[in-house]
Design a protein around this motif. Structure first.
Motif, mmCIF file in Angstrom:
data_model
loop_
_atom_site.group_PDB
_atom_site.id
_atom_site.type_symbol
_atom_site.label_atom_id
_atom_site.label_comp_id
_atom_site.label_asym_id
_atom_site.label_seq_id
_atom_site.Cartn_x
_atom_site.Cartn_y
_atom_site.Cartn_z
ATOM 1 N N LYS A 102 36.001 36.006 2.669
ATOM 2 C CA LYS A 102 35.905 36.190 1.213
ATOM 3 C C LYS A 102 36.209 34.895 0.473
ATOM 4 O O LYS A 102 35.473 34.492 -0.423
ATOM 5 N N SER A 103 37.311 34.228 0.875
ATOM 6 C CA SER A 103 37.680 32.982 0.191
ATOM 7 C C SER A 103 36.615 31.920 0.407
ATOM 8 O O SER A 103 36.292 31.151 -0.500
ATOM 9 N N THR A 104 36.061 31.884 1.609
ATOM 10 C CA THR A 104 35.015 30.913 1.920
ATOM 11 C C THR A 104 33.797 31.154 1.028
ATOM 12 O O THR A 104 33.239 30.222 0.446
ATOM 13 N N LEU A 105 33.395 32.402 0.906
ATOM 14 C CA LEU A 105 32.222 32.750 0.092
ATOM 15 C C LEU A 105 32.429 32.332 -1.362
ATOM 16 O O LEU A 105 31.541 31.745 -1.983
ATOM 17 N N MET A 106 33.623 32.606 -1.882
ATOM 18 C CA MET A 106 33.891 32.319 -3.293
ATOM 19 C C MET A 106 34.014 30.820 -3.548
ATOM 20 O O MET A 106 33.535 30.310 -4.551
ATOM 21 N N GLN A 108 32.630 28.485 -1.808
ATOM 22 C CA GLN A 108 31.273 27.955 -1.674
ATOM 23 C C GLN A 108 30.487 28.162 -2.974
ATOM 24 O O GLN A 108 29.784 27.272 -3.432
ATOM 25 N N LEU A 109 30.657 29.347 -3.562
ATOM 26 C CA LEU A 109 29.991 29.644 -4.832
ATOM 27 C C LEU A 109 30.469 28.663 -5.897
ATOM 28 O O LEU A 109 29.671 28.061 -6.622
ATOM 29 N N ALA A 110 31.791 28.464 -5.972
ATOM 30 C CA ALA A 110 32.374 27.601 -6.999
ATOM 31 C C ALA A 110 31.890 26.158 -6.850
ATOM 32 O O ALA A 110 31.546 25.505 -7.829
ATOM 33 N N GLY A 269 31.025 26.573 7.023
ATOM 34 C CA GLY A 269 30.953 27.599 5.987
ATOM 35 C C GLY A 269 29.881 28.633 6.266
ATOM 36 O O GLY A 269 29.369 28.732 7.373
ATOM 37 N N LEU A 270 29.539 29.387 5.213
ATOM 38 C CA LEU A 270 28.606 30.497 5.381
ATOM 39 C C LEU A 270 27.178 30.039 5.123
ATOM 40 O O LEU A 270 26.902 29.422 4.109
ATOM 41 N N ARG A 271 26.302 30.350 6.045
ATOM 42 C CA ARG A 271 24.901 30.014 5.873
ATOM 43 C C ARG A 271 24.142 31.275 5.507
ATOM 44 O O ARG A 271 24.359 32.335 6.112
#
Ligand code: TYD
Ligand code: MG
Length: 451
Positions: A102-106, A108-110, A269-271
């Motif tokens: 969750k933290s990674t996704l957020m 990355q968004l930021a 990170g998330l791909r």
């Protein structure tokens, strides 16, 4: 005037009761009531509020509809799940198990919203830890501010001076408000802080993302109230041992709730996984028995998924039936149909069913592939290569049409399948090179496949 009030609040459903009870009268859970003390400021002259409030009743036909402003992010999976980008002033809750990303996704968004001023508030990690994470992802930004803070009042002070265009809270359970006198993570605190954040989002038209923990039962921690309060609830899920992650909408005031985003957790990170069918269908040289491909639809997105079944004689009295990613009761129903209408002696067999890739599917169109995989394993005859299925099975053994078959057919054609088996009552659209075979009853299909 400050008024001290205590009450017993259920940590499961949020119902409050004036005295302690062993069982919650709201949800029936045991030992979930905890005492919470909060100081309530009674606003002076609140009775007059009606006269001063800017809101007035309005005739619906006279309400101005401003075009909805959406922020399209660099993450196409997130855009899809949110119903086409982030709506201004939207309050989004994102839940998931610890360590799922969750933290990674957020973050990355930021960091990928480079032109926008983003405030990322973390109550769990230090600024150094977040910096390390961003380096790992190879991302940096000059407009993303990191704040380590848990007091909501302090956060609002920083917001007032910084004026961020997007706010991320990691996580709502770590926040604390001075107006509620209980521990961070308690129902009162969560509700208090969430209410303040929602007011901020709506008044300033700033989108707010809140991360929420989930309980061991898998629902979002804190009262259900939280889910009612926000505009959108996203669930981030997946098997921690597999690298695939699925972002699912369970509530969305600004779009459909059946959308799905698929990611792969990598070292950096998330791909985003643009073509999920490729990862959901395993590659093999020779066809094996017990495998069938279903042309499924998740939200608007067609997905070809692999169904695996293993049928083997039961060693003990009661045969085992285990389904992963598929409803167990539906599996029992399909087995009964196969036994009764198809004459297959499955009652003495163990049946294991698995959906590849850790996916959980509720689309009834995969029934046909499930039935075919079971019989393929039972007879030990593989399903021919480059063949897929889309159809629901009725109790009479009839193959029923499923919604948007043309969409599924088009996807199968695009992915290079040679044949698709569907109901004879379905509209197949334009299949291209793909050969569409239609069937009304299961027995005709067996005849065709293995007759
Ligand atoms: P995290 O975002 O901290 O999870 P959550 O906030 O949901 O608790 O993700 C933690 C996991 O992700 C951790 O086990 C390490 C892994 N990870 C990667 O594999 N690659 C990466 O680039 C990052 C940042 C994390
Ligand atoms: Mg985290």
């Amino acid at each position: 005037m400050a008024k001290i009030k205590t009450s017993f609040v259920c940590s499961s459903c949020g119902v409050s009761s004036p005295k302690w009870q062993g069982q919650c009268h709201g949800c029936g859970e045991w030992n979930t009531l905890h005492e919470e003390v909060f100081t309530k400021e009674v606003p002076a002259g609140w009775k007059d509020q009606g006269e001063h409030s800017a809101n007035r009743p309005m005739v619906l036909s006279q309400v101005d509809l401003k075009p909805e402003q959406r922020l399209i992010t660099a993450d196409s999976e997130l855009n899809r799940v949110l119903g086409g980008g982030i709506v201004s002033g939207a309050m989004v809750l994102i839940g998931g198990e610890p360590g799922i990303g969750k933290s990674t996704l957020m973050l990355q968004l930021a960091l990928r919203l480079n032109q926008l001023k983003v405030l990322y508030v973390s109550g769990e990690e230090s600024q150094q830890q977040i910096k390390m994470r961003s380096q790992r992802m190879g991302l940096s930004s000059d407009s993303c501010y990191i704040l380590t803070e848990t007091s909501i009042e302090a956060i609002f002070q920083h917001i007032a001076s910084l004026k961020p265009q997007l706010l991320i809270i990691d996580s709502i359970q770590t926040l604390q408000s001075a107006t509620a006198d209980s521990l961070a993570g308690s129902v009162t605190q969560i509700r208090e802080c969430a209410t303040k954040l929602i007011r901020f989002a709506k008044e300033s038209h700033t989108p707010v993302f809140m991360i929420g923990h989930i309980t061991k039962e898998g629902s979002l921690a804190g009262p259900k109230v939280l889910e009612h309060m926000v505009d959108t609830v996203l669930q981030f899920e997946g098997d921690r041992h597999l690298s695939y992650r699925i972002l699912r909408t369970s509530k969305n005031r600004f779009g459909p709730t059946s959308e799905l985003g698929i990611y792969e957790m990598q070292m950096q990170g998330l791909r985003e996984v643009v073509n999920p069918s490729e990862i959901l269908i395993s590659q093999r040289d020779t066809p094996i028995s017990g495998v069938a491909i279903a042309a499924s639809l998740e939200g608007n997105r067609p997905l070809l998924i692999e169904i695996q079944a293993l049928v083997s004689p039961a060693a003990y009295g009661t045969p085992q039936r285990t389904a992963t990613g598929f409803d167990g009761r539906r599996l029992n129903m399909l087995l009964a149909v196969l036994e009764k209408r198809g004459g297959f002696r499955l009652a003495t067999q163990d049946v294991f069913l698995n959906i590849a890739g850790g996916l959980r599917v509720e689309d009834p169109a995969i029934d046909l592939a499930v039935a075919v995989s079971i019989i393929s394993s039972f007879n030990e005859t593989p399903v021919p290569d480059k063949l897929c299925f889309a159809g629901e099975i009725g109790l009479g053994g009839e193959i029923r049409a499923v919604n948007r078959t043309a969409h599924r057919v088009a996807e199968a054609s695009k992915l290079g399948f040679e044949q698709i088996y569907i109901s004879k009552f379905a509209e197949s659209g334009t299949p291209g090179k793909l050969q569409v075979r239609t069937f009304g009853k299961l027995e005709d299909l067996w005849e065709d496949l293995w007759g």
